[in-house]
Design a protein around this motif. Structure first.
Motif, PDB file in Angstrom:
ATOM      1  N   ASN A 226       0.821  -1.200   0.000  1.00  0.00           N
ATOM      2  CA  ASN A 226       0.000   0.000   0.000  1.00  0.00           C
ATOM      3  C   ASN A 226       0.859   1.256   0.000  1.00  0.00           C
ATOM      4  O   ASN A 226       2.060   1.195   0.253  1.00  0.00           O
ATOM      5  N   LEU A 227       0.219   2.363  -0.298  1.00  0.00           N
ATOM      6  CA  LEU A 227       0.893   3.654  -0.349  1.00  0.00           C
ATOM      7  C   LEU A 227       0.411   4.583   0.759  1.00  0.00           C
ATOM      8  O   LEU A 227       0.477   5.800   0.625  1.00  0.00           O
ATOM      9  N   ILE A 228      -0.044   4.007   1.864  1.00  0.00           N
ATOM     10  CA  ILE A 228      -0.548   4.820   2.976  1.00  0.00           C
ATOM     11  C   ILE A 228       0.542   5.747   3.501  1.00  0.00           C
ATOM     12  O   ILE A 228       0.318   6.944   3.676  1.00  0.00           O
ATOM     13  N   LYS A 229       1.720   5.214   3.728  1.00  0.00           N
ATOM     14  CA  LYS A 229       2.810   6.032   4.272  1.00  0.00           C
ATOM     15  C   LYS A 229       3.174   7.171   3.319  1.00  0.00           C
ATOM     16  O   LYS A 229       3.412   8.303   3.745  1.00  0.00           O
ATOM     17  N   VAL A 230       3.197   6.878   2.036  1.00  0.00           N
ATOM     18  CA  VAL A 230       3.515   7.895   1.017  1.00  0.00           C
ATOM     19  C   VAL A 230       2.466   9.006   1.035  1.00  0.00           C
ATOM     20  O   VAL A 230       2.811  10.197   1.067  1.00  0.00           O
ATOM     21  N   GLU A 231       1.208   8.626   1.014  1.00  0.00           N
ATOM     22  CA  GLU A 231       0.135   9.623   1.022  1.00  0.00           C
ATOM     23  C   GLU A 231       0.086  10.390   2.338  1.00  0.00           C
ATOM     24  O   GLU A 231      -0.159  11.592   2.356  1.00  0.00           O
ATOM     25  N   ARG A 232       0.332   9.705   3.429  1.00  0.00           N
ATOM     26  CA  ARG A 232       0.344  10.365   4.744  1.00  0.00           C
ATOM     27  C   ARG A 232       1.438  11.427   4.779  1.00  0.00           C
ATOM     28  O   ARG A 232       1.214  12.562   5.219  1.00  0.00           O
ATOM     29  N   ALA A 233       2.618  11.088   4.262  1.00  0.00           N
ATOM     30  CA  ALA A 233       3.733  12.043   4.222  1.00  0.00           C
ATOM     31  C   ALA A 233       3.414  13.206   3.284  1.00  0.00           C
ATOM     32  O   ALA A 233       3.728  14.365   3.588  1.00  0.00           O
ATOM     33  N   ARG A 234       2.789  12.898   2.171  1.00  0.00           N
ATOM     34  CA  ARG A 234       2.427  13.937   1.206  1.00  0.00           C
ATOM     35  C   ARG A 234       1.453  14.950   1.807  1.00  0.00           C
ATOM     36  O   ARG A 234       1.464  16.121   1.456  1.00  0.00           O
TER      37      ARG A 234
ATOM     38  N   LEU B 232       1.025  14.411   7.594  1.00  0.00           N
ATOM     39  CA  LEU B 232       0.302  13.893   8.751  1.00  0.00           C
ATOM     40  C   LEU B 232       1.140  12.855   9.483  1.00  0.00           C
ATOM     41  O   LEU B 232       1.841  12.067   8.855  1.00  0.00           O
ATOM     42  N   THR B 233       1.038  12.849  10.791  1.00  0.00           N
ATOM     43  CA  THR B 233       1.644  11.767  11.566  1.00  0.00           C
ATOM     44  C   THR B 233       0.675  10.587  11.550  1.00  0.00           C
ATOM     45  O   THR B 233      -0.504  10.738  11.171  1.00  0.00           O
ATOM     46  N   GLN B 234       1.147   9.443  12.005  1.00  0.00           N
ATOM     47  CA  GLN B 234       0.264   8.288  12.103  1.00  0.00           C
ATOM     48  C   GLN B 234      -0.893   8.598  13.047  1.00  0.00           C
ATOM     49  O   GLN B 234      -2.039   8.245  12.762  1.00  0.00           O
ATOM     50  N   ALA B 235      -0.596   9.277  14.143  1.00  0.00           N
ATOM     51  CA  ALA B 235      -1.636   9.608  15.127  1.00  0.00           C
ATOM     52  C   ALA B 235      -2.676  10.556  14.541  1.00  0.00           C
ATOM     53  O   ALA B 235      -3.885  10.389  14.774  1.00  0.00           O
ATOM     54  N   GLN B 236      -2.236  11.534  13.769  1.00  0.00           N
ATOM     55  CA  GLN B 236      -3.176  12.477  13.160  1.00  0.00           C
ATOM     56  C   GLN B 236      -4.087  11.774  12.157  1.00  0.00           C
ATOM     57  O   GLN B 236      -5.303  12.017  12.142  1.00  0.00           O
ATOM     58  N   LEU B 237      -3.499  10.918  11.325  1.00  0.00           N
ATOM     59  CA  LEU B 237      -4.306  10.177  10.358  1.00  0.00           C
ATOM     60  C   LEU B 237      -5.283   9.258  11.077  1.00  0.00           C
ATOM     61  O   LEU B 237      -6.456   9.179  10.714  1.00  0.00           O
ATOM     62  N   ALA B 238      -4.805   8.572  12.082  1.00  0.00           N
ATOM     63  CA  ALA B 238      -5.662   7.671  12.852  1.00  0.00           C
ATOM     64  C   ALA B 238      -6.852   8.432  13.432  1.00  0.00           C
ATOM     65  O   ALA B 238      -7.998   7.953  13.368  1.00  0.00           O
TER      66      ALA B 238
ATOM     67  N   SER C 256      -7.026   3.501  15.659  1.00  0.00           N
ATOM     68  CA  SER C 256      -5.865   3.730  16.517  1.00  0.00           C
ATOM     69  C   SER C 256      -4.600   3.967  15.683  1.00  0.00           C
ATOM     70  O   SER C 256      -4.533   3.586  14.512  1.00  0.00           O
ATOM     71  N   ARG C 257      -3.627   4.601  16.306  1.00  0.00           N
ATOM     72  CA  ARG C 257      -2.341   4.809  15.646  1.00  0.00           C
ATOM     73  C   ARG C 257      -1.719   3.465  15.322  1.00  0.00           C
ATOM     74  O   ARG C 257      -1.080   3.286  14.289  1.00  0.00           O
ATOM     75  N   GLN C 258      -1.908   2.489  16.191  1.00  0.00           N
ATOM     76  CA  GLN C 258      -1.363   1.150  15.971  1.00  0.00           C
ATOM     77  C   GLN C 258      -1.952   0.508  14.714  1.00  0.00           C
ATOM     78  O   GLN C 258      -1.263  -0.228  14.009  1.00  0.00           O
ATOM     79  N   THR C 259      -3.212   0.798  14.422  1.00  0.00           N
ATOM     80  CA  THR C 259      -3.841   0.282  13.201  1.00  0.00           C
ATOM     81  C   THR C 259      -3.148   0.855  11.975  1.00  0.00           C
ATOM     82  O   THR C 259      -2.819   0.120  11.041  1.00  0.00           O
ATOM     83  N   ILE C 260      -2.906   2.168  11.977  1.00  0.00           N
ATOM     84  CA  ILE C 260      -2.215   2.803  10.850  1.00  0.00           C
ATOM     85  C   ILE C 260      -0.819   2.221  10.700  1.00  0.00           C
ATOM     86  O   ILE C 260      -0.388   1.878   9.592  1.00  0.00           O
TER      87      ILE C 260
ATOM     88  N   GLU D 117       0.575   0.203   7.403  1.00  0.00           N
ATOM     89  CA  GLU D 117       1.764   0.675   6.687  1.00  0.00           C
ATOM     90  C   GLU D 117       2.844  -0.395   6.601  1.00  0.00           C
ATOM     91  O   GLU D 117       3.566  -0.481   5.610  1.00  0.00           O
ATOM     92  N   LYS D 118       2.967  -1.218   7.635  1.00  0.00           N
ATOM     93  CA  LYS D 118       3.987  -2.273   7.677  1.00  0.00           C
ATOM     94  C   LYS D 118       3.508  -3.580   7.055  1.00  0.00           C
ATOM     95  O   LYS D 118       4.194  -4.599   7.135  1.00  0.00           O
ATOM     96  N   ASN D 119       2.324  -3.551   6.427  1.00  0.00           N
ATOM     97  CA  ASN D 119       1.733  -4.742   5.789  1.00  0.00           C
ATOM     98  C   ASN D 119       1.515  -5.891   6.762  1.00  0.00           C
ATOM     99  O   ASN D 119       1.585  -7.061   6.386  1.00  0.00           O
ATOM    100  N   LYS D 120       1.228  -5.551   8.023  1.00  0.00           N
ATOM    101  CA  LYS D 120       0.948  -6.579   9.019  1.00  0.00           C
ATOM    102  C   LYS D 120      -0.550  -6.727   9.257  1.00  0.00           C
ATOM    103  O   LYS D 120      -0.980  -7.603   9.983  1.00  0.00           O
TER     104      LYS D 120
END
Length: 63
Positions: free
Chosen positions: A3-11, A14-20, A26-30, A34-37
């Motif tokens: 996925n490109l979540i991290k790329v779009e989040r950076a673009r 946004l931090t993981q917490a802000q996107l969450a 939760s931030r842990q979900t984001i 992002e880590k494909n887990k």
């Protein structure tokens, strides 16, 4: 599933917490997505794509 979540989040500067917070998860979900887990539900995938203004197909690459 890649996925490109991290790329779009950076673009969007946004931090993981802000996107969450914006997606009501939760931030842990984001982090896990992002880590494909963790693969998001269809509903969350659509919500993410709409938030970033892109298609689900762009955001997630089903290998």
């Amino acid at each position: 599933m890649k996925n490109l979540i991290k790329v779009e989040r950076a673009r969007h500067n946004l931090t993981q917490a802000q996107l969450a917070n914006k997606l009501s998860v939760s931030r842990q979900t984001i982090h896990a997505i992002e880590k494909n887990k963790f693969n998001p539900s269809v509903t969350l995938a659509i919500k993410m794509a709409k938030f970033f203004g892109v298609t689900v197909e762009y955001l997630f690459d089903i290998e």
